[in-house]
Design a protein around this motif. Structure first.
Motif, PDB file in Angstrom:
ATOM      1  N   GLN A  90       0.827  -1.205   0.000  1.00 52.37           N
ATOM      2  CA  GLN A  90       0.000   0.000   0.000  1.00 52.37           C
ATOM      3  C   GLN A  90       0.861   1.255   0.000  1.00 52.37           C
ATOM      4  OE1 GLN A  90      -3.373   0.376  -0.231  1.00 52.37           O
ATOM      5  NE2 GLN A  90      -3.383  -1.808  -0.665  1.00 52.37           N
ATOM      6  N   ASN A  91       1.948   1.233   0.774  1.00 53.64           N
ATOM      7  CA  ASN A  91       2.841   2.381   0.797  1.00 53.64           C
ATOM      8  C   ASN A  91       3.424   2.632  -0.593  1.00 53.64           C
ATOM      9  OD1 ASN A  91       4.670   4.418   2.119  1.00 53.64           O
ATOM     10  ND2 ASN A  91       6.217   2.961   1.450  1.00 53.64           N
ATOM     11  N   ARG A  92       3.856   1.556  -1.251  1.00 53.50           N
ATOM     12  CA  ARG A  92       4.448   1.695  -2.574  1.00 53.50           C
ATOM     13  C   ARG A  92       3.413   2.126  -3.602  1.00 53.50           C
ATOM     14  NH1 ARG A  92       9.431  -0.874  -3.341  1.00 53.50           N
ATOM     15  NH2 ARG A  92      10.314  -1.594  -1.392  1.00 53.50           N
ATOM     16  N   SER A  93       2.228   1.539  -3.539  1.00 51.74           N
ATOM     17  CA  SER A  93       1.217   1.896  -4.531  1.00 51.74           C
ATOM     18  C   SER A  93       0.639   3.278  -4.262  1.00 51.74           C
ATOM     19  CB  SER A  93       0.101   0.845  -4.560  1.00 51.74           C
ATOM     20  OG  SER A  93      -0.593   0.811  -3.335  1.00 51.74           O
ATOM     21  N   PHE A  94       0.722   3.759  -3.014  1.00 49.32           N
ATOM     22  CA  PHE A  94       0.275   5.124  -2.734  1.00 49.32           C
ATOM     23  C   PHE A  94       1.201   6.134  -3.412  1.00 49.32           C
ATOM     24  CE2 PHE A  94       0.592   9.053  -0.308  1.00 49.32           C
ATOM     25  CZ  PHE A  94      -0.730   9.450  -0.249  1.00 49.32           C
ATOM     26  N   TRP A  95       2.516   5.906  -3.283  1.00 51.80           N
ATOM     27  CA  TRP A  95       3.464   6.857  -3.836  1.00 51.80           C
ATOM     28  C   TRP A  95       3.649   6.673  -5.332  1.00 51.80           C
ATOM     29  CZ3 TRP A  95       4.049  10.970  -1.327  1.00 51.80           C
ATOM     30  CH2 TRP A  95       4.124  10.983   0.076  1.00 51.80           C
ATOM     31  N   GLY A  96       3.616   5.454  -5.809  1.00 49.17           N
ATOM     32  CA  GLY A  96       3.775   5.275  -7.245  1.00 49.17           C
ATOM     33  C   GLY A  96       4.111   3.848  -7.632  1.00 49.17           C
ATOM     34  N   ASN A  97       3.162   3.178  -8.280  1.00 52.71           N
ATOM     35  CA  ASN A  97       3.391   1.853  -8.854  1.00 52.71           C
ATOM     36  C   ASN A  97       2.399   1.727  -9.994  1.00 52.71           C
ATOM     37  OD1 ASN A  97       4.210  -0.699  -9.397  1.00 52.71           O
ATOM     38  ND2 ASN A  97       3.859  -1.513  -7.358  1.00 52.71           N
ATOM     39  N   PHE A  98       2.800   2.171 -11.164  1.00 47.42           N
ATOM     40  CA  PHE A  98       1.877   2.448 -12.247  1.00 47.42           C
ATOM     41  C   PHE A  98       1.665   1.221 -13.138  1.00 47.42           C
ATOM     42  CE2 PHE A  98       4.277   6.166 -10.979  1.00 47.42           C
ATOM     43  CZ  PHE A  98       3.283   7.060 -10.664  1.00 47.42           C
ATOM     44  N   GLY A  99       0.859   1.401 -14.197  1.00 45.86           N
ATOM     45  CA  GLY A  99       0.670   0.348 -15.183  1.00 45.86           C
ATOM     46  C   GLY A  99       0.186  -0.947 -14.584  1.00 45.86           C
ATOM     47  N   TRP A 100      -0.979  -0.902 -13.945  1.00 41.66           N
ATOM     48  CA  TRP A 100      -1.525  -2.083 -13.256  1.00 41.66           C
ATOM     49  C   TRP A 100      -0.498  -2.589 -12.243  1.00 41.66           C
ATOM     50  CZ3 TRP A 100      -5.535  -5.432 -16.119  1.00 41.66           C
ATOM     51  CH2 TRP A 100      -6.264  -6.169 -15.203  1.00 41.66           C
ATOM     52  N   VAL A 101       0.018  -1.652 -11.434  1.00 44.27           N
ATOM     53  CA  VAL A 101       1.063  -1.899 -10.430  1.00 44.27           C
ATOM     54  C   VAL A 101       2.167  -2.798 -10.975  1.00 44.27           C
ATOM     55  CG1 VAL A 101      -0.338  -1.397  -8.410  1.00 44.27           C
ATOM     56  CG2 VAL A 101      -0.380  -3.691  -9.306  1.00 44.27           C
ATOM     57  N   SER A 102       2.572  -2.529 -12.219  1.00 46.48           N
ATOM     58  CA  SER A 102       3.674  -3.254 -12.845  1.00 46.48           C
ATOM     59  C   SER A 102       4.920  -2.386 -12.994  1.00 46.48           C
ATOM     60  CB  SER A 102       3.262  -3.751 -14.240  1.00 46.48           C
ATOM     61  OG  SER A 102       2.216  -4.692 -14.158  1.00 46.48           O
ATOM     62  N   LEU A 103       4.789  -1.070 -12.779  1.00 46.98           N
ATOM     63  CA  LEU A 103       5.905  -0.147 -12.995  1.00 46.98           C
ATOM     64  C   LEU A 103       6.179   0.636 -11.710  1.00 46.98           C
ATOM     65  CD1 LEU A 103       4.832   1.250 -16.473  1.00 46.98           C
ATOM     66  CD2 LEU A 103       6.612  -0.429 -16.023  1.00 46.98           C
ATOM     67  N   PRO A 104       6.977   0.082 -10.793  1.00 43.86           N
ATOM     68  CA  PRO A 104       7.278   0.799  -9.554  1.00 43.86           C
ATOM     69  C   PRO A 104       8.247   1.941  -9.780  1.00 43.86           C
ATOM     70  CG  PRO A 104       8.510  -1.245  -9.637  1.00 43.86           C
ATOM     71  CD  PRO A 104       7.605  -1.251 -10.847  1.00 43.86           C
ATOM     72  N   LEU A 105       8.285   2.855  -8.827  1.00 44.28           N
ATOM     73  CA  LEU A 105       9.290   3.911  -8.839  1.00 44.28           C
ATOM     74  C   LEU A 105      10.655   3.314  -8.516  1.00 44.28           C
ATOM     75  CD1 LEU A 105       7.418   6.679  -6.809  1.00 44.28           C
ATOM     76  CD2 LEU A 105       7.865   6.692  -9.256  1.00 44.28           C
ATOM     77  N   PRO A 106      11.737   4.028  -8.828  1.00 42.37           N
ATOM     78  CA  PRO A 106      13.053   3.578  -8.350  1.00 42.37           C
ATOM     79  C   PRO A 106      13.041   3.433  -6.830  1.00 42.37           C
ATOM     80  CG  PRO A 106      13.294   5.334  -9.972  1.00 42.37           C
ATOM     81  CD  PRO A 106      11.824   5.233  -9.675  1.00 42.37           C
ATOM     82  N   GLU A 107      13.735   2.436  -6.329  1.00 44.22           N
ATOM     83  CA  GLU A 107      13.664   2.089  -4.907  1.00 44.22           C
ATOM     84  C   GLU A 107      13.965   3.272  -3.999  1.00 44.22           C
ATOM     85  OE1 GLU A 107      12.559  -0.588  -2.102  1.00 44.22           O
ATOM     86  OE2 GLU A 107      12.587  -0.917  -4.253  1.00 44.22           O
ATOM     87  N   ALA A 108      14.949   4.101  -4.388  1.00 46.24           N
ATOM     88  CA  ALA A 108      15.325   5.238  -3.539  1.00 46.24           C
ATOM     89  C   ALA A 108      14.190   6.239  -3.389  1.00 46.24           C
ATOM     90  CB  ALA A 108      16.557   5.927  -4.111  1.00 46.24           C
ATOM     91  N   MET A 109      13.286   6.277  -4.371  1.00 44.28           N
ATOM     92  CA  MET A 109      12.211   7.259  -4.324  1.00 44.28           C
ATOM     93  C   MET A 109      11.276   7.024  -3.150  1.00 44.28           C
ATOM     94  SD  MET A 109      12.121   9.759  -6.478  1.00 44.28           S
ATOM     95  CE  MET A 109      10.378  10.156  -6.574  1.00 44.28           C
ATOM     96  N   TYR A 110      11.022   5.764  -2.810  1.00 44.68           N
ATOM     97  CA  TYR A 110      10.128   5.477  -1.685  1.00 44.68           C
ATOM     98  C   TYR A 110      10.717   6.003  -0.379  1.00 44.68           C
ATOM     99  CZ  TYR A 110       7.840   2.434  -5.049  1.00 44.68           C
ATOM    100  OH  TYR A 110       7.201   1.948  -6.162  1.00 44.68           O
ATOM    101  N   THR A 111      12.030   5.865  -0.226  1.00 40.94           N
ATOM    102  CA  THR A 111      12.695   6.392   0.964  1.00 40.94           C
ATOM    103  C   THR A 111      12.631   7.915   0.991  1.00 40.94           C
ATOM    104  OG1 THR A 111      14.196   4.498   0.943  1.00 40.94           O
ATOM    105  CG2 THR A 111      14.851   6.413   2.249  1.00 40.94           C
TER     106      THR A 111
END
Length: 803
Positions: free
Chosen positions: A776-797
């Motif tokens: 949920q944390n990752r999909s809130f900030w960004g995990n696009f394309g049917w949650v197939s395209l996450p942000l770069p790992e550092a972005m979540y931090t």
């Protein structure tokens, strides 16, 4: 002269006072805390631009289901591909290390970049570039490794071929490469193919391409790719709006900051139009740039609205359709599937097991029919309105056009949330902090993942609108808690909660606790006022803290809620874990008798659905091959409905998806004695659920004392969440369900959630909730394309630290 000096001095003092006053008022907009609020959108934009550029310069094709084998001397493995950008500067490969990651005696790998594969018997085309992985290079376990070389400036849209060799490669000292071997219908990378020793193979290497274009080249290519889905006129409009906004910021904002009264007036009159305009343009960009059907479950949400459109907006009629039988809508299935194929659906989503294969939606096409109808009714009404004004929006003849109309409904609802965010800024900021009425809606409207969800076809956005309206109503209630206005706002909050129940179960999960806590605080505020007045009249010593009573009431309310939830459940005469109707969570009967072990048995009672009990042994997660053996005891039911004098049978079977993987059938003892039954199954490498079924024949039977033995290593299941497990094997644990009086007040999905929370499940709840929280944390900030395209790992931090 003295009078003149005094006048001049007063004028100087007046100017000084005016200057100090302006500086003081301007400081309201220049405070560090306020600057942080204003900088958040700019910091976000900078992060998006920076990480987008990095993402644009790297392209990976990560699917892998095997390795090419040890790369020995004289052998080669290759891959043809098309370069997307200019300045191709590297190729990444996923390398299988065979425990040689840090062994300096392993064989090297040499990569050759050429213009095309070498035909059999022909001379090799010359190398454009060469790169090497030396044995001295320490690696991780099965890592991605970048073979870098000087940039190929004219690489855009050109075909290339890479060939990898291992000079000196010997058994036990050679590395391997990962690749994807497709099914007959699928191909993960359609613009090239893998090669082995110069011969094309049915498959593709697991590889990546690295570019070093200038930012201008990268964004130019992005604009070119975006033009496929993005209307040219709208693209020009967005660019003009961005340029115009930038000029306004440069020319007008400094003047407003110097005159805070003008700034306040500007925020009062223009904050909402500006926020709405920016959010609308941003939403339109997402609406068109998201490839069709790439919103989560978008095809299922679309189908519900399309059926409502076809059946005159009559949801009761749609719910009565036998879509798996006589009412199967083949025309709609064909139209949606064809549109998904045209838009390369199976290659775009990372989880599809057969990339490139034709889409076969199956029953998932109708899975959203369980949702409340409000959002879908709006979409269907929008389709009819669009066609009435001449827009081609028929789900059967033009499903993509109809999809964009439905996305427009989501965008409109999302703009409603932006308006509510502006209202929240007005209520929370008041006259003292007018900047909130611009900052809050801009942050809500520009949050990338939210813009993605609010521009796709799904009912989440309607749920967000309902809960946002409740939040604003409670904020207003806390500002004006007394009198007729306070009572009206409390009634409004209750009404909004009731309305929100018709949007989605997530709205229920958010709105009900929010309303309960909000009304508790409101009551505490009212009681606090009475206590303060009484305390003043009684002239008691000490100072009363108004926040203490609401906080106490909240604690009491939470305790009462826990007690109410506990009382809402009751124990049933059913066997926990064993279902006879999976979708509505109806469990098999649990009977107390002279059991094979313990005191209870599982009883199946033909005819009908109660003749079969099932249990999921392995959820639908990726796993390796393994085998399992199920053993147990079965007998005819003693007494009425039991032995009939004729031959009776019972069986246990194991299903892998819809495939029968193993079966054990026995003829029952007519005297009712316990007899053993066993089934063995070999489970393939897949993500299909593995299900155990107990089945009675023509008479009532009882099962007991079941056991499960797993052989092999289903490695993906040896994690904290999923593992092969048999629940309640001897029926000693009773099922727990909601009391009838409570259950009939709740929608079906809420009853299912309540059931899953208190009954045993084939997963570890704590680990699963932790996994959900992370997702949920990752999909809130960004995990696009049917949650197939996450942000770069550092972005979540970074985003977590900023928030």
């Amino acid at each position: 002269m003295g009078t003149l000096r005094q006048s001049t001095g007063r004028i100087a003092l007046d100017k000084s006072d005016l200057l100090l006053d302006n500086l003081a008022r301007t400081s309201r907009y220049l405070r560090p805390s306020l600057l942080v609020w204003w900088l958040i959108p700019f910091i976000g934009a900078a992060l998006v631009l920076g990480t987008s550029y990095a993402a644009l310069c790297t392209q990976r094709y990560t699917r892998a289901n095997g390795v090419t084998g040890e790369l020995l001397a004289g052998q080669s493995v290759g891959q043809s591909f098309v370069s997307r950008y200019p300045n191709l500067s590297g190729v990444e490969l996923q390398i299988g290390t065979y425990a040689l990651a840090t062994d300096p005696s392993r064989a090297p790998l040499v990569l050759h970049l050429r213009s095309s594969p070498t035909s059999q018997g022909a001379s090799r085309s010359p190398d454009i570039a060469t790169a090497q992985l030396s044995p001295q290079q320490a690696l991780g376990e099965n890592p991605w490794y970048l073979f870098s070389f000087p940039s190929v400036q004219d690489s855009q849209d050109r075909s290339f071929y890479i060939e990898v060799e291992s000079p000196g490669g010997a058994p036990g000292k050679a590395l391997t490469l990962f690749w994807w071997q497709p099914t007959p219908d699928g191909d993960s990378y359609g613009q090239g193919t893998a090669y082995r020793d110069g011969k094309p193979q049915k498959g593709d290497l697991t590889f990546g391409l690295r570019y070093s274009p200038s930012p201008l080249q990268a964004w130019t290519q992005l604009a070119r790719a975006a033009s496929t889905n993005f209307p040219g006129a709208l693209m020009v409009l967005v660019l003009l709006a961005v340029v115009g906004g930038g000029l306004w910021l440069a020319l007008r904002l400094p003047t407003l900051l110097r005159d805070t009264q003008r700034m306040d007036r500007w925020l009062t009159w223009w904050s909402l139009p500006v926020a709405l305009g920016i959010a609308a343009l941003n939403g339109l960009v997402y609406l068109f740039l998201i490839p069709p059907w790439q919103g989560p479950d978008e095809h299922s949400h679309f189908t519900y609205a399309a059926l409502l459109d076809r059946h005159g907006l009559d949801d009761a009629r749609v719910q009565r359709l036998d879509l798996a039988g006589k009412d199967r809508d083949d025309a709609l299935i064909k139209a949606v599937s064809a549109s998904m194929d045209r838009n390369d659906f199976s290659r775009r989503v990372a989880w599809n097991s057969t990339p490139g294969a034709p889409v076969v939606p199956g029953s998932t096409l109708y899975q959203e029919l369980r949702q409340p109808p409000a959002y879908y009714w709006l979409c269907a009404a929008a389709l009819q309105t669009a066609r009435a004004v001449g827009i081609s929006a028929d789900p059967y003849s033009n499903p993509q056009g109809a999809l964009y109309v439905m996305r427009g409904v989501s965008l409109a609802l999302g703009l409603g949330v932006v308006v509510l965010a502006w209202l929240a800024g007005v209520l929370l900021g008041g006259r003292k902090h007018p900047w909130l009425r611009l900052a809050l809606p801009l942050i809500v409207g520009l949050l990338p993942m939210r813009a993605f969800v609010a521009s796709a076809v799904n009912n989440d956005i309607l749920a967000e609108l309902a809960v946002s309206a409740l939040f604003v109503a409670l904020a207003a209630l806390f500002r004006w808690p007394t009198g007729i206005r306070g009572l009206a706002l409390a009634v409004l909050a209750i009404a909004l909660t009731v309305v929100g129940l018709s949007t989605k179960s997530t709205a229920q999960a958010a709105a009900v606790p929010l309303l309960a806590l909000g009304l508790t605080v409101w009551i505490g505020m009212l009681v606090s006022r009475v206590v303060v007045r009484w305390s003043d009249r009684a002239k008691k010593g000490g100072k009363f803290i108004p926040v203490a009573l609401p906080a106490t009431l909240i604690a009491v309310a939470l305790l009462l809620s826990v007690g109410a939830v506990t009382l809402a459940y009751e124990q049933e005469d059913t066997a926990a874990g064993w279902l006879v109707r999976t979708w509505i969570f109806e469990r098999a009967a649990r009977v107390e008798t002279n059991a094979h072990s313990g005191a209870y048995v599982i009883e199946l009672r033909p005819p009908g659905e109660t003749a079969v009990a099932s249990q999921v042994l392995v959820p639908p997660v990726d796993h390796q091959r393994f085998s399992l053996t199920l053993s147990g005891w079965v007998r005819l039911r003693p007494g009425p409905g039991g032995p009939t004098g004729k031959e009776a049978k019972a069986l246990i079977s194991v299903l892998e998806g819809e495939r029968q993987a193993g079966i054990g059938e026995v003829t029952l003892d007519p005297r009712g004695d316990w007899i053993p039954v066993t089934a063995t199954a070999r489970i393939h490498e897949s993500a299909d659920p593995v299900t155990l079924q107990l089945r009675a024949g023509d008479t009532a039977v009882q099962f007991d004392d079941l056991s499960l033995q797993v052989t092999g290593s289903p490695s993906a299941l040896n994690d904290p969440i999923y593992r092969p497990v048999l629940l309640n094997p001897s029926a000693e644990k009773a099922g727990v369900g909601l009391r009838h009086e409570v259950a009939r007040l709740l929608p079906e999905d809420a009853r299912q959630i309540a059931d899953a929370l208190v009954n045993p499940q084939p997963f570890n709840r704590d680990a699963l909730w932790a996994s959900y929280a992370d997702a949920q944390n990752r999909s809130f900030w960004g995990n696009f394309g049917w949650v197939s395209l996450p942000l770069p790992e550092a972005m979540y931090t970074i985003l977590g630290a900023l928030s």
